[in-house]
Design a protein around this motif. Sequence first.
Motif, PDB file in Angstrom:
ATOM      1  N   VAL A  42     -17.338  16.326  -2.572  1.00 46.84           N
ATOM      2  CA  VAL A  42     -18.056  15.087  -2.685  1.00 46.84           C
ATOM      3  C   VAL A  42     -19.306  15.133  -1.994  1.00 46.84           C
ATOM      4  O   VAL A  42     -20.186  14.539  -2.261  1.00 46.84           O
ATOM      5  CB  VAL A  42     -16.864  13.828  -2.158  1.00 46.84           C
ATOM      6  CG1 VAL A  42     -17.527  12.766  -1.754  1.00 46.84           C
ATOM      7  CG2 VAL A  42     -15.567  13.678  -3.227  1.00 46.84           C
ATOM      8  N   VAL A  98     -13.471  12.778  -8.823  1.00 47.85           N
ATOM      9  CA  VAL A  98     -14.004  13.310  -7.816  1.00 47.85           C
ATOM     10  C   VAL A  98     -15.386  13.369  -7.904  1.00 47.85           C
ATOM     11  O   VAL A  98     -16.169  13.038  -7.310  1.00 47.85           O
ATOM     12  CB  VAL A  98     -13.488  14.243  -6.966  1.00 47.85           C
ATOM     13  CG1 VAL A  98     -14.208  14.731  -5.914  1.00 47.85           C
ATOM     14  CG2 VAL A  98     -11.983  13.850  -6.481  1.00 47.85           C
ATOM     15  N   GLY A 128     -18.449  11.084  -6.484  1.00 50.81           N
ATOM     16  CA  GLY A 128     -19.549  11.789  -5.807  1.00 50.81           C
ATOM     17  C   GLY A 128     -20.883  11.287  -6.313  1.00 50.81           C
ATOM     18  O   GLY A 128     -21.538  10.897  -5.671  1.00 50.81           O
ATOM     19  N   SER A 146     -18.330  10.091   0.163  1.00 46.60           N
ATOM     20  CA  SER A 146     -19.571   9.970  -0.649  1.00 46.60           C
ATOM     21  C   SER A 146     -20.767   9.229  -0.070  1.00 46.60           C
ATOM     22  O   SER A 146     -21.939   9.562  -0.390  1.00 46.60           O
ATOM     23  CB  SER A 146     -19.125   9.742  -2.008  1.00 46.60           C
ATOM     24  OG  SER A 146     -18.934   8.194  -2.102  1.00 46.60           O
TER      25      SER A 146
END
Lengths: 774, 774
Positions: A552, A338, A342, A520
């Motif tokens: 994110v 993650v 991001g 994101s």
Amino acid sequence: MDQSGDIETSDGGGMLERNGSSFYDDKDLVGAREPLLRKRTMNTTSQIAIVGANLCPVESLDYEIVENDLFKQDWRSRKRVQIFQYITLKWTLCLLIGLGTGFVGFFNNLAVENIAGFKLLQTSNLMLERRFFEAFVAFAGCNLILAALAAALCAYIAPAAAGSGIPEVKAYLNGVDAPSILAPSTLFVKIFGSIGGVSAGFVLGKEGPMVHTGSCIAFFLGQGGSRKYHLTWTWLRYFKNDRDRRDLITCGAAAGVAAAFRAPVGGVLFALEEAASWWRSALLWRTFFTTAVVAVVLRALIEFCRGGKCGLFGEGGLIMFDLSASVATYSVPDLIAVLVLGILGGFLGSLYNFFLDKILRSYSVINEKGAPYKILLTIAISLLTSCCAYGLPWLAKCTPCPANIQEQCPTIGRSGNFKNFQCPPGHYNDLASLFLNTNDDAIRNLFSKGTYDEFCISTLFIFFAAVYFLGLVTYGIAVPSGLFIPVILAGATYGRIVGTILGPITDLDTGLFALLGAASFLGGTMRMTVSVCVILLELTNDLLMLPLVMLVLLISKTVADSFNKGVYDQIVKMKGLPYMEAHAEPYMRNLVAGDVVSGPLITFSGVEKVGNIVQALRITGHNAFPVVNEPPFADAPELCGLVLRSHLLVLLKGKGFTKERVPTGVVEVLRRFGAFDFAKPGSGKGIKFEDLHILEEEMDMYVDLHPITNTSPYTVVETMSLAKAAVLFRELGLRHLCVVPKTPGRPPIVGILTRHDFMPEHILGLFLHVEPHK
Amino acid sequence: MDQSGDIETSDGGGMLERNGSSFYDDKDLVGAREPLLRKRTMNTTSQIAIVGANLCPVESLDYEIVENDLFKQDWRSRKRVQIFQYITLKWTLCLLIGLGTGFVGFFNNLAVENIAGFKLLQTSNLMLERRFFEAFVAFAGCNLILAALAAALCAYIAPAAAGSGIPEVKAYLNGVDAPSILAPSTLFVKIFGSIGGVSAGFVLGKEGPMVHTGSCIAFFLGQGGSRKYHLTWTWLRYFKNDRDRRDLITCGAAAGVAAAFRAPVGGVLFALEEAASWWRSALLWRTFFTTAVVAVVLRALIEFCRGGKCGLFGEGGLIMFDLSASVATYSVPDLIAVLVLGILGGFLGSLYNFFLDKILRSYSVINEKGAPYKILLTIAISLLTSCCAYGLPWLAKCTPCPANIQEQCPTIGRSGNFKNFQCPPGHYNDLASLFLNTNDDAIRNLFSKGTYDEFCISTLFIFFAAVYFLGLVTYGIAVPSGLFIPVILAGATYGRIVGTILGPITDLDTGLFALLGAASFLGGTMRMTVSVCVILLELTNDLLMLPLVMLVLLISKTVADSFNKGVYDQIVKMKGLPYMEAHAEPYMRNLVAGDVVSGPLITFSGVEKVGNIVQALRITGHNAFPVVNEPPFADAPELCGLVLRSHLLVLLKGKGFTKERVPTGVVEVLRRFGAFDFAKPGSGKGIKFEDLHILEEEMDMYVDLHPITNTSPYTVVETMSLAKAAVLFRELGLRHLCVVPKTPGRPPIVGILTRHDFMPEHILGLFLHVEPHK
């Protein structure tokens, strides 16, 4: 100290040249027509600094509470019943805004689903008969006609309706009233142009346009209908002021988001985080009510449409992309995935902003050439989109339908995960499942869970590249176009790519990766946090993902912020709207208010000659003039207050001048005018200078300005730090800020600061030759 | 105009009596010690209007950006690296606040679940052995000991820790720094007192205390630890100002809600809607980060505790009362039911506020008698609560366990829907299921869906009456006590009653009615809208109910608003904290700034005699003094700026006086002081007047005040409408507002407006004898 001469003399000599400032800054105007108006020595630092003037055709909102006697009078006489009326009316207006926006949002949805659904159904049927070329012609033709219609509406009726509309609404709520941005014609074009644009298969959304639509509805209702189209309600006169209008438009913007995403709380937060510049808790409460109404309306209409009563309109409930009941257990490798998602998403998002800026700048060259060019550009982009959508799926190979699924496979109709396209029965084309769908359905397919193998990685890469590119080139054409959907589409594809690549090492579903990818990208372009979070929550009904979505968003926004500004701020800046930032610039700490106030100042006497006022109104565009009381009305010249151009026009149109220079007082004005004659009209509706018909003999008569003078203008001393003056100006939502001298013995007002005086371009223009890199 | 005499004479004569104002308003101080200080004619309207003074032991926060040369100097010299350091540090602080609050929240939860669980388990076991009296003694004894401990902590260590803490945090963020409200001792007591109070079975919650705890943690970290307990970090000197401190405390409040309800977005919204008075978008972003950290910490710790590693701590995930997957289809009768529920809930909520106010006023009489009385009161309430909880279930009859349920029935342990109590095996006591549980579990039982027959109507009525009453009498005892849980508990019971009564005509689940009832009570007491909505959403994970929850909140808030104010506003007012409302009162429109500025004013000269400053500091509590430049330092007397009491104390302590009356300039001050010597210390930590040791010969020396003068104070003209001055004061978060004369030829400052001058009591006190019902 007592510089001003005796102005009781009736020949008008020296009338407009008191207190060391003069009427004119333009030489050709001086001397020729009014030989008695002489030019005094001025401390003009720059010609840009025309105090009080608006340099671009943009009107600032004046949020000052009008405190003059006239309104005080009205306030005192207003009975309890009237206050109750006012409150009831305001809530009714919110209700109407909610109802209107809810209906429009549903109508938009309904129309798009039916038009686009019909188009896709025809194309699919032709393909099933293996008439591929005819299918393309039908598909591209439909798109082209819809696009051309939308562009024509936009180009010929309301050019202000093009684009997202969020930057304009944001600027309006900041105090910049760009011309016709909220006019009824804009509303009309925004509604139908948006339906055309979305149905035409462009990579654009209806979210921005819905925000703009909501704001237009609020403006329309708030000003009591349109006088131009004879749709006026006079009982709304209480709302003809900046504060109420701003409140209603904020409600409208919130209602727009609520209608577009079916996200009532997200709408409130959007209005708070992105749209509004001033906020108070009563407003929270009011926007909340409005979005609640929208939610109820949408829910009722969706309920009504259940069972195929509305043509091709789907069965969907309030949750657009239901992701709930997905198990959210994640471990350290997932978190690392993650994190990477991001960072990359933030980078790609800021890159999106960068390219968008470049493309918008090139498009503006084409769009400025005229309406036909706008339509041509739209048609070109429409063809490009159609080619991509129809052509690219041929690159994908056919995949056999998975054995144990509940969904239909392959599908031919409007939506669905598994599009047949050119494939033999029992097979589907995964790229066509994304391209030959409405944008909403494509997002739904990308978000769908438990479908790890449905899209192969090459498909996703092709779709990502196409959508990223098409989203960029589509925004800026003369069609109402939102940015949310392209960004979510690109982001979801990106997230699914990451999810597919990292599949072997993570337990998270690829559908969840798509959601995180969308987050994101939203964080990277829009730079909103809480509102995007809540909107995504309301879109997907997946509360368990909340911590990951927050993470994110935080990462992508942080990464993107180090490159450039948010997309809406960027567009506001590109459009040249004088947006006041919430914070003062650091260089303002080294300047004082007196530094930027420069150029000539026009002041009126408490009882002024009509001719002088007419002259001042004719030759300047200033929106406010200081009124200075002088002997014999005061012991020494003192600042009485500010008088607004619009109030002067009303006063002059009402005549009632006196031969002698005597104050007539409030009673006389109250007798001649209703209290709401001075209320602020809608944009471009007030009395214009051309409407005045002053006779020659009236020019030498006098009029008492005291009743219409705002005797409590906000003031700063000339030595006040400019940073603090800017904070004052911004926080109180002012339009004019009087600068008064520090030491006595000088004229009682140094100048007036307006929004433009705080703009970096203005200040840097003033001081660039003094200290280059201050 | 040039009233001030030549003050170059070194005998000090006439030193403090310039510009028509004098040092003293107290006759016994004048003449006796300093015969040369004469009293001038003053326009004292009221003795209350001691300009610049604080009348109660409350310190206002000063949000002005300090613009004096010293800090400018520092800003210029600060390198990029330092700015980077500053930003990194601020984010690190947010991270630490999030971590700290998350850990404390979890620790609180863990401790309560274990202590209360152990207590309930023992009681149940004794009951199973039919030793009913011993069970009661064990139950009541445990409660009593825990309650007494919590009360003792509160009464002896930190009285400020009693109660919710939200009103105090709200007042602090409004600018009222009540003594020791955020001190480390308060933090300590709040954490352990809250654990004791909740474990003791009181009808109170941990939510308010968690908000206060979060704020205390933020304050503790933000000021760089506690100097008193030798826990100081000096590298946090950059944050020793009001703006950063306020930001951090807002983050702390948000983190508190996030930790208490496991609702990160709800926390942000709570901070925005209820806690904060000033808001900017950067703050949204920062609170969002903080609550995200809290969510991650909580999730990690809950994950860690999975599988019984943490004693009796449950298995619960992030969602406290999961209601998801309940079908939400509702029709017109349901809506009418909800409407009725909302109206009644609003009425009952405002009644709750009314009774709470009465009870708090009576309790304050007892509590003021001293710590032992506080503890006695707490013990009495504890006994009452125990009697109710243990005694009332005997009124309920035993119900046979339903046949086809998955849950255990009857349960003996800590939680569970079906409490055995005195019943034979296979039966349960429904009232005991609510009373002999933790409050959280009782709420869970009330919210549980598909349990229409579980609680009979008489049980619900008894429980509702008991909880409504106990909630009222519990708040106000000397224990950290939140209001959310009692209100939710009473509201959920009320909702379930309505649901049970309306059962035959509505399809909605009784559990959903309980949720709506809780919403209506929250709307009726707290008067929050969006934040309660999101908190309930995050508590129950039931997005489909959102439109109904919004509707209920709107109705109940509207109904309740017509009776009285929200509960926190009411407590703020009762505590006498000078809270500045966001809007100006209507009567302020008829007053001008000059009307409320009255009484004597102390001004300093730019280069002032040390003796005069010492004298002024000794005899007044004023926090700011105007500095007036006079000949020969200026052509005419002019307002140079404001100097703060705290800065004066630092300057005087640093000595460095001059024999002659000459300005020493900034360089000299910079040489003697570090830039952060003038930074604002934590509450009660700065140099006190008693710390000054000025020698007799130094009294006649001079000190240059220019370097520490804030040369850009905000000013209003004396004829400015008081309403607009109040808006200016409130919106900019000022502590001092200079009132300057309108006409020249008078002293350059008329007075200073402080927060107290805007309080209705002050203004009405001034004008009551003039115009009674203005």
